[in-house]
Design a protein around this motif. Sequence first.
Motif, mmCIF file in Angstrom:
data_model
loop_
_atom_site.group_PDB
_atom_site.id
_atom_site.type_symbol
_atom_site.label_atom_id
_atom_site.label_comp_id
_atom_site.label_asym_id
_atom_site.label_seq_id
_atom_site.Cartn_x
_atom_site.Cartn_y
_atom_site.Cartn_z
ATOM 1 N N ALA A 1 0.824 -1.209 0.000
ATOM 2 C CA ALA A 1 0.000 0.000 0.000
ATOM 3 C C ALA A 1 0.861 1.262 0.000
ATOM 4 C CB ALA A 1 -0.927 0.007 1.222
ATOM 5 N N VAL A 2 0.408 2.264 -0.725
ATOM 6 C CA VAL A 2 1.125 3.533 -0.781
ATOM 7 C C VAL A 2 1.217 4.151 0.612
ATOM 8 C CG1 VAL A 2 1.066 5.887 -1.682
ATOM 9 C CG2 VAL A 2 0.480 3.965 -3.172
ATOM 10 N N ALA A 3 0.106 4.117 1.352
ATOM 11 C CA ALA A 3 0.091 4.707 2.691
ATOM 12 C C ALA A 3 1.098 4.018 3.604
ATOM 13 C CB ALA A 3 -1.313 4.619 3.301
ATOM 14 N N GLY A 4 1.235 2.706 3.476
ATOM 15 C CA GLY A 4 2.189 1.973 4.291
ATOM 16 C C GLY A 4 3.620 2.374 3.992
ATOM 17 N N ARG A 5 3.938 2.519 2.695
ATOM 18 C CA ARG A 5 5.288 2.941 2.318
ATOM 19 C C ARG A 5 5.557 4.378 2.755
ATOM 20 N NH1 ARG A 5 3.933 -0.101 -2.370
ATOM 21 N NH2 ARG A 5 3.433 1.787 -3.541
ATOM 22 N N GLN A 6 4.507 5.193 2.774
ATOM 23 C CA GLN A 6 4.667 6.571 3.239
ATOM 24 C C GLN A 6 4.947 6.619 4.732
ATOM 25 O OE1 GLN A 6 1.065 8.493 1.870
ATOM 26 N NE2 GLN A 6 1.955 9.006 -0.115
ATOM 27 N N LEU A 7 4.333 5.730 5.494
ATOM 28 C CA LEU A 7 4.623 5.656 6.929
ATOM 29 C C LEU A 7 6.101 5.338 7.160
ATOM 30 C CD1 LEU A 7 1.528 5.753 7.371
ATOM 31 C CD2 LEU A 7 1.793 3.893 9.015
ATOM 32 N N LEU A 8 6.623 4.384 6.402
ATOM 33 C CA LEU A 8 8.026 4.013 6.531
ATOM 34 C C LEU A 8 8.941 5.156 6.091
ATOM 35 C CD1 LEU A 8 7.928 0.328 5.222
ATOM 36 C CD2 LEU A 8 8.094 1.102 7.585
ATOM 37 N N ALA A 9 8.530 5.882 5.062
ATOM 38 C CA ALA A 9 9.322 7.024 4.603
ATOM 39 C C ALA A 9 9.379 8.101 5.677
ATOM 40 C CB ALA A 9 8.733 7.593 3.312
ATOM 41 N N THR A 10 8.246 8.368 6.323
ATOM 42 C CA THR A 10 8.202 9.357 7.400
ATOM 43 C C THR A 10 9.093 8.934 8.558
ATOM 44 O OG1 THR A 10 5.973 10.137 6.848
ATOM 45 C CG2 THR A 10 6.703 10.436 9.124
ATOM 46 N N GLY A 11 9.050 7.662 8.904
ATOM 47 C CA GLY A 11 9.874 7.173 10.000
ATOM 48 C C GLY A 11 11.346 7.154 9.659
ATOM 49 N N GLY A 12 11.666 6.842 8.404
ATOM 50 C CA GLY A 12 13.064 6.758 7.997
ATOM 51 C C GLY A 12 13.737 8.115 7.924
ATOM 52 N N SER A 13 13.059 9.092 7.328
ATOM 53 C CA SER A 13 13.600 10.446 7.214
ATOM 54 C C SER A 13 12.456 11.409 6.932
ATOM 55 C CB SER A 13 14.642 10.530 6.093
ATOM 56 O OG SER A 13 15.066 11.866 5.922
ATOM 57 N N PRO A 14 11.926 12.065 7.965
ATOM 58 C CA PRO A 14 10.811 12.998 7.769
ATOM 59 C C PRO A 14 11.126 14.092 6.746
ATOM 60 C CG PRO A 14 11.148 12.562 10.100
ATOM 61 C CD PRO A 14 12.300 11.947 9.381
ATOM 62 N N PHE A 15 12.363 14.584 6.779
ATOM 63 C CA PHE A 15 12.738 15.658 5.853
ATOM 64 C C PHE A 15 12.694 15.165 4.409
ATOM 65 C CE2 PHE A 15 16.054 18.023 3.489
ATOM 66 C CZ PHE A 15 15.500 19.297 3.562
ATOM 67 N N ALA A 16 13.308 14.001 4.143
ATOM 68 C CA ALA A 16 13.304 13.446 2.790
ATOM 69 C C ALA A 16 11.885 13.094 2.351
ATOM 70 C CB ALA A 16 14.195 12.209 2.729
ATOM 71 N N ALA A 17 11.082 12.582 3.288
ATOM 72 C CA ALA A 17 9.693 12.246 2.962
ATOM 73 C C ALA A 17 8.920 13.495 2.551
ATOM 74 C CB ALA A 17 9.020 11.571 4.160
ATOM 75 N N ARG A 18 9.141 14.594 3.273
ATOM 76 C CA ARG A 18 8.446 15.844 2.951
ATOM 77 C C ARG A 18 8.863 16.355 1.578
ATOM 78 N NH1 ARG A 18 9.356 18.032 7.369
ATOM 79 N NH2 ARG A 18 11.195 19.295 6.864
ATOM 80 N N LEU A 19 10.155 16.242 1.259
ATOM 81 C CA LEU A 19 10.624 16.672 -0.055
ATOM 82 C C LEU A 19 10.022 15.827 -1.171
ATOM 83 C CD1 LEU A 19 14.433 17.374 0.565
ATOM 84 C CD2 LEU A 19 12.568 19.031 0.351
ATOM 85 N N SER A 20 9.666 14.574 -0.832
ATOM 86 C CA SER A 20 9.073 13.669 -1.828
ATOM 87 C C SER A 20 7.560 13.830 -1.927
ATOM 88 C CB SER A 20 9.407 12.219 -1.463
ATOM 89 O OG SER A 20 10.809 12.014 -1.428
ATOM 90 N N GLY A 21 7.014 14.785 -1.199
ATOM 91 C CA GLY A 21 5.584 15.046 -1.265
ATOM 92 C C GLY A 21 4.744 14.266 -0.269
ATOM 93 N N VAL A 22 5.398 13.598 0.682
ATOM 94 C CA VAL A 22 4.672 12.830 1.697
ATOM 95 C C VAL A 22 4.289 13.753 2.851
ATOM 96 C CG1 VAL A 22 4.831 10.950 3.380
ATOM 97 C CG2 VAL A 22 5.861 10.696 1.110
ATOM 98 N N SER A 23 3.045 13.691 3.264
ATOM 99 C CA SER A 23 2.596 14.468 4.419
ATOM 100 C C SER A 23 2.935 13.699 5.691
ATOM 101 C CB SER A 23 1.089 14.712 4.350
ATOM 102 O OG SER A 23 0.619 15.265 5.569
ATOM 103 N N ASN A 24 3.933 14.170 6.419
ATOM 104 C CA ASN A 24 4.327 13.496 7.661
ATOM 105 C C ASN A 24 3.210 13.540 8.696
ATOM 106 O OD1 ASN A 24 6.952 12.834 6.757
ATOM 107 N ND2 ASN A 24 7.675 14.893 7.242
ATOM 108 N N ASP A 25 2.470 14.646 8.719
ATOM 109 C CA ASP A 25 1.358 14.748 9.666
ATOM 110 C C ASP A 25 0.307 13.686 9.391
ATOM 111 O OD1 ASP A 25 2.594 16.874 10.855
ATOM 112 O OD2 ASP A 25 1.311 18.415 9.952
ATOM 113 N N ARG A 26 -0.020 13.497 8.110
ATOM 114 C CA ARG A 26 -1.003 12.477 7.746
ATOM 115 C C ARG A 26 -0.495 11.092 8.127
ATOM 116 N NH1 ARG A 26 -1.719 13.527 2.571
ATOM 117 N NH2 ARG A 26 -0.291 11.933 1.795
ATOM 118 N N SER A 27 0.782 10.837 7.905
ATOM 119 C CA SER A 27 1.352 9.536 8.261
ATOM 120 C C SER A 27 1.250 9.275 9.760
ATOM 121 C CB SER A 27 2.824 9.471 7.820
ATOM 122 O OG SER A 27 2.945 9.482 6.422
ATOM 123 N N ILE A 28 1.498 10.298 10.571
ATOM 124 C CA ILE A 28 1.413 10.147 12.029
ATOM 125 C C ILE A 28 -0.015 9.831 12.448
ATOM 126 C CG2 ILE A 28 1.555 11.425 14.209
ATOM 127 C CD1 ILE A 28 4.021 12.858 13.036
#
Length: 321
Positions: free
Chosen positions: A186-213
């Motif tokens: 799932a996209v949402a699942g991979r986004q959760l891992l991206a947020t946990g791995g590097s919030p800054f990099a996830a944000r640059l990739s268009g991932v909403s860290n707040d939504r993941s939390i």
Amino acid sequence: MNAGIAKDVTTRPEFTLAVLAAAGFVALAAATDGNLLSRGTLEAFFRFLAVPIVIGLSQMVVLAVGQMNLSVGTLTGLSAMVAAWLMLEGGLPAPLAVLGALGAGLAAGLVNGLLVVFTRINGFIVTLATMTIIEGLRYGVNGPDTFQGYSPGLRDLGAASVLGLPVVLILALVVAALVALFFGRAVAGRQLLATGGSPFAARLSGVSNDRSIVIAHGLSGLLAGVAAVITVAASGSVNSSIGDDLLLPSFAAPIIGGVALAGGVVSVAGTCLAAFLIRLVDVMQAQFGINPRWIDLIVGAVVLGAVLLGTVRQKLSKGPS
């Protein structure tokens, strides 16, 4: 090539846990003169393995984003009491009561996530506060009294087995498979891992860290609701102390299973195998009359060792700075 694949498998933490689980089971079976292998004991062993698996997964999904949920145990207890109350006091059929328990867990989890996002306070502090609040709510549902005599069909389901495996364990394994699919596909699942791995990099990739939390805490609450349903079905009675002993196992299973405290790494298989090992320790305590405080000491020491080992491994993987 095959040798390389085999080497990769044998060096994974899950392989080590599988070997330890098998060796521990054989050793405990021998120590109990085969009593562990009797049908009744074996079914009880697997029946009460279901909740540790699900509660470990509940904590794991929050650890995935680098957060913690201290309220998983009390939330499981509250959801269990909600289900029992809806059946006994509300007069609702078991399916609706089950939905009520899942809804209560999901709602509380979403509240946890939203509080973390809007207050910008660490999830450890937020869930410590909500844990205390939930304890009060849980006691307020029915005080010190015990709920019992609810849906015979639900209790029969909790005691049922298929080919020797308890239905509640099968349910827990299905939930584990769904969680694995969520993080793997799932996209949402991979986004959760991206947020946990590097919030800054996830944000640059268009991932909403707040939504993941928020999603992570909501899913954690939902899984706590699943653990509550299993508890209601398997135990036959519910009181205000349900869930008090689940906080340590909720951390022990994923951490021993190889999940990173810093976030970005999950292991569903490792969490399930670690829950199996913890269940072995519980059976050992019951069989030999060991003081439960010693068991807590052992599990706590293993968790601390797993955390330290993970820290060392992370530093080694980064190499010299």
